[in-house]
Each structure stands twice: as C-alpha cells, then as structure tokens.
Design an enzyme around this catalytic site. Structure first.
Site, PDB file in Angstrom:
ATOM      1  N   ASP A  86       7.653  -4.794 -40.931  1.00  0.00           N
ATOM      2  CA  ASP A  86       6.501  -5.068 -40.060  1.00  0.00           C
ATOM      3  C   ASP A  86       5.324  -4.113 -40.252  1.00  0.00           C
ATOM      4  O   ASP A  86       5.472  -2.990 -40.710  1.00  0.00           O
ATOM      5  CB  ASP A  86       6.929  -5.063 -38.586  1.00  0.00           C
ATOM      6  CG  ASP A  86       7.648  -3.787 -38.155  1.00  0.00           C
ATOM      7  OD1 ASP A  86       8.213  -3.086 -39.005  1.00  0.00           O
ATOM      8  OD2 ASP A  86       7.635  -3.492 -36.944  1.00  0.00           O
TER       9      ASP A  86
ATOM     10  N   GLU B  54      10.443  -2.918 -36.575  1.00  0.00           N
ATOM     11  CA  GLU B  54      10.794  -1.506 -36.347  1.00  0.00           C
ATOM     12  C   GLU B  54       9.867  -0.892 -35.310  1.00  0.00           C
ATOM     13  O   GLU B  54      10.260  -0.016 -34.553  1.00  0.00           O
ATOM     14  CB  GLU B  54      10.702  -0.721 -37.662  1.00  0.00           C
ATOM     15  CG  GLU B  54      11.195   0.722 -37.561  1.00  0.00           C
ATOM     16  CD  GLU B  54      10.197   1.661 -36.904  1.00  0.00           C
ATOM     17  OE1 GLU B  54      10.611   2.503 -36.092  1.00  0.00           O
ATOM     18  OE2 GLU B  54       8.993   1.540 -37.193  1.00  0.00           O
ATOM     19  N   GLU B  55       8.608  -1.373 -35.274  1.00  0.00           N
ATOM     20  CA  GLU B  55       7.594  -0.734 -34.431  1.00  0.00           C
ATOM     21  C   GLU B  55       7.754  -1.151 -32.964  1.00  0.00           C
ATOM     22  O   GLU B  55       6.925  -1.865 -32.402  1.00  0.00           O
ATOM     23  CB  GLU B  55       6.188  -1.086 -34.934  1.00  0.00           C
ATOM     24  CG  GLU B  55       5.906  -0.645 -36.357  1.00  0.00           C
ATOM     25  CD  GLU B  55       5.687   0.857 -36.503  1.00  0.00           C
ATOM     26  OE1 GLU B  55       5.775   1.573 -35.494  1.00  0.00           O
ATOM     27  OE2 GLU B  55       5.440   1.288 -37.636  1.00  0.00           O
TER      28      GLU B  55
END
Ligand SMILES: [Zn+2]
Ligand SMILES: [Zn+2]
Length: 440
Positions: A100, A167-168
């Site tokens: 991402d 992931e963020e």
C-alpha cells in the site's frame, strides 16, 4: 613473532580477498536482475494505491511471481498475494513486502513522481504516493524472487513470498493471518522483511536485535464540565482549564514515572473545545498517541493516563468522570535475537562492516509484529535510502532529511533496491542452506 605477524597479515588479506570476491559475486547476481526491478519500481511509483485498494499492485506482483514459476494465491486477507517455491526438504522461510501507499501528494519533483489522485474512504479528494517506500520493497522482493528461482542449487527448503495489503494502519497482517496465512500455507520457521530507512545513506543495511519499532496506541479523552457564561465562571466547571492541567500533568508520566532506560512517548496531538470567547463549553476532547518498546511500559503509560485524567477532573469538581477510550493499536516489532545474530553474521561475512551495521530503534510502528506475535521468529532489516550527497549535505548543514511519509521522501532507488535484494538473498540462503539435512 614476526612470522606469526606475517601469517596474521596473510590471513587478513585472504579474508578480505574472500569478502571482496563474495561482494562481487552477490553484486553480479543483483546487477543482472536490477533492470527488471527498476522497471517495476517506476511503474509502482507512478501508480500507487491506498490501503485496502491495492488491486492493480497485487495483480502485478502475482503475474511476476507466476512468470518465475511460483505457485501463487491471490485475495488472501483482502488483496494479499502468497507465492510459494518448493525446493526440496528444508526450512520454510517467509519474505514479506507491503503493497500500500499513502494519502500524500508527492512534492519531490522527480520525473516519475506520482500524479495520482483518488477519493479516500471518507470521500475526501487526496493525492496518493509511495511515501513509505513500499514500492522499493516490492521491486526488491521481485528481484529476490527472480534470483532465488534461478539459483535453486544454492538453497533447499520452501520459500514463501507474501505481498501484504494495508500495512499503513489498515490491519493487513492481521487480515492475512485471519484468512489462514499460517494454516492454508506452510507455517514459516522464520519471517523476514526489509524497510527502507530515511535516516541512513542509500545501500547501508541495518540490523538490530530486540525491539526496533514501538508499541503504538491512540487514546481519546473526553473531559466533561458544566458550561455557562464566560463572565460567570462561578456557575460553571470549566473543562478547558481541566484539559490544560491534564495536558501538563500527562507530561510527568514519561519524565517522572518511567525509567530513563525505557523509551516512551506521550503526545497530545489534538485538543478541541469551545466555540466563542464568552462561552464556557460543556466538554473538551483530547487525542493522544502513546509509544513504548515493551508491554509493561505500555500498560503503565495507559493506566497513568487514565488515572491523571480522572484525578484532574475530580480535583476540579467535574460533574462526571472523563471518558478515556484506548484504541487497540500496534505492537512493538521485536527482532528475534538468535535469528538476527545469524543473519547479521552472514551479511557481515558477505558484504563487510562498511555496508552492514547495527542501527538504532525508532518509535514508529509496523504490523509485521503480528507475525511474530503469531509465534514465528521475525527479522526486519533496515535499508538506507538517502542519496549520499544529500546525506552529506544534511550532516554539514544540520538540516533534517525528509522522513518516511514526507511528500519529499525520494529514495535513491538504485543503491537502495540493490542493497535490499542482496540482503534478502544472503539472508534466505543463510536460513535455507543447500546442504541442509545432508550428512557433512
Ligand atoms: Zn509507513
Ligand atoms: Zn512502511
């Protein structure tokens, strides 16, 4: 004595020659795959996708792995990709990249800068950029996939390459685990990842045993008072004054209650209350981020925040206890000490101490920690990404370099990707040696 000295010098010369040869051998393998990784990098950098929307990115990685002979499963935990290459009996090792990008409008001025705009999940118009360098990780991961597929006589075992969505802050690692990452596919003996590092010159490979990234929680506090006229404070309980005292008292948790040897951060990042000069509002809202490197400190910080918020409200005679809501948050990322020692020794042997070094922890967070909390020894290596000239200039001027997540973050792609591929290939071959399980 002199003879011994000469022997020692001879050994050192031989050792440094052997290291120079292995550096050259790895570099030649990396150079051979770099053009394709660079093409992929430029494509991914121009076409970033936000967390939970990484469809095109995942499709590119899946197609690349299929072309190299990996068995590929898509749609794992959302847009997650799992590629498996079985190469005889031996250890199972997982290598992870993230997919991402971030809602950041790129301001690097690079010829291949992202111009993508989209609507975020709240409907706001946002620029999109790989401001955390996940495109560097993907391009490196694919280069490593190519080298490992092309040199099967040099390792034995099962290689699992995963492309992880969100992931963020989107819970991508958890979603892949919940979708059977460790049950539908072979459970790894070790899990590896790299992350670019905006603090170090491009090409430096950093390792560190133990915690390298922090626990992270958000805390929302609503302080209740009794509203009224700004000229008649005696008829009110002013939540703005309570909030001001609370913000200052919270600073004493890290300075007075935790050990100086236990890193911790409490930041009040937002404070909202009131509408006009002459009205005392009924409530004030605070938002905090809370960081630490171990679970004991995390629990202490959170309980101290709760205690101080409630005590300050009680001291002011507030009509109600404040509401303190803690988000679930992320866990500290801890590099397994034995795994770190083993891989660091291999990297130092192959590449030497001028490129491989122990780098300090950071108070940022990462959901790679979810794989470690699921019981797999993990190691994340850091890869310096700063152009050497910019790094040297920042040392001279003491000006801060753009951090990860900055609109100005511009990794020096060639040395960064090449170092990441070299680190990954050396680590994987160390953990899946060609002679594993064979008699000496
Ligand atoms: Zn990030
Ligand atoms: Zn990142």
């Amino acid at each position: 004595m002199q003879h011994q000295y000469l022997c020692l010098v001879g050994l050192l010369v031989l050792a440094s020659r052997a290291q120079a040869q292995s550096v050259a051998a790895v570099a030649a393998e990396v150079d051979a795959v770099y053009p394709q990784s660079e093409t992929l990098y430029l494509d991914l950098h121009r076409h970033p996708e936000l967390s939970l929307h990484e469809q095109q990115t995942a499709a590119k990685l899946a197609a690349g792995l299929r072309g190299l002979g990996y068995t590929v499963t898509t749609g794992v935990g959302g847009t997650g990709v799992v590629g498996i290459l079985k190469n005889g009996d031996g250890p199972v090792v997982m290598l992870r990249t993230e997919l991402d990008a971030l809602p950041v409008e790129e301001k690097t001025g690079l010829p291949y800068a992202s111009t993508v705009r989209t609507k975020d999940d709240n409907g706001a118009d946002v620029g999109v950029m790989h401001a955390c360098g996940h495109d560097i990780h993907m391009a490196s991961w694919m280069g490593t996939a190519r080298i490992m597929a092309g040199t099967r006589s040099r390792w034995r075992g099962t290689l699992i390459l995963i492309g992880q969505p969100a992931e963020e802050g989107g819970g991508g690692a958890k979603a892949m685990l919940a979708d059977g990452l460790f049950t539908r596919f072979p459970r790894p003996d070790y899990a590896l990842a790299v992350h670019d590092d905006a603090r170090d010159p491009a090409g430096i490979i950093g390792y560190h045993a133990g915690a390298i990234l922090s626990n992270s929680n958000s805390v929302r506090i609503t302080i209740f008072g009794r509203g009224g006229h700004g000229a008649r404070p005696e008829s009110t309980v002013d939540p703005i004054v309570i909030a001001a005292r609370t913000v200052l008292a919270l600073q004493t948790i890290v300075s007075r209650e935790t050990s100086p040897f236990d890193p911790a951060v409490i930041t009040v990042g937002s404070i909202h209350g009131g509408t006009r000069p002459n009205i005392i509002p009924a409530e004030v809202k605070l938002e905090l981020t809370v960081r630490s490197l171990n679970d004991g400190v995390r629990e202490h910080l959170l309980s101290a925040i709760d205690r101080i918020a409630k005590a300050e409200a009680a001291a002011a005679g507030a009509p109600r206890e404040p509401l303190v809501v803690v988000s679930e948050g992320g866990y500290a990322l801890v590099n397994d000490p034995a795994l770190t020692k083993r891989v660091a020794a291999a990297l130092l042997r192959e590449l030497g101490p001028q490129q491989v070094m122990d780098t300090p922890p950071e108070m940022a967070s990462e959901d790679f920690s979810e794989f470690q909390r699921a019981g797999v020894p993990t190691l994340m290596l850091r890869i310096g990404a700063v152009e050497r000239a910019k790094y040297d200039a920042s040392l001279k001027s003491a000006a801060a370099l753009p951090s990860l997540h900055s609109a100005l973050f511009a990794p020096d792609r060639e040395p960064t990707i090449k170092a990441a591929v070299a680190a990954e290939v050396i680590a994987l071959r160390e953990l899946m040696p060609a002679n594993a399980g064979l008699a000496p």
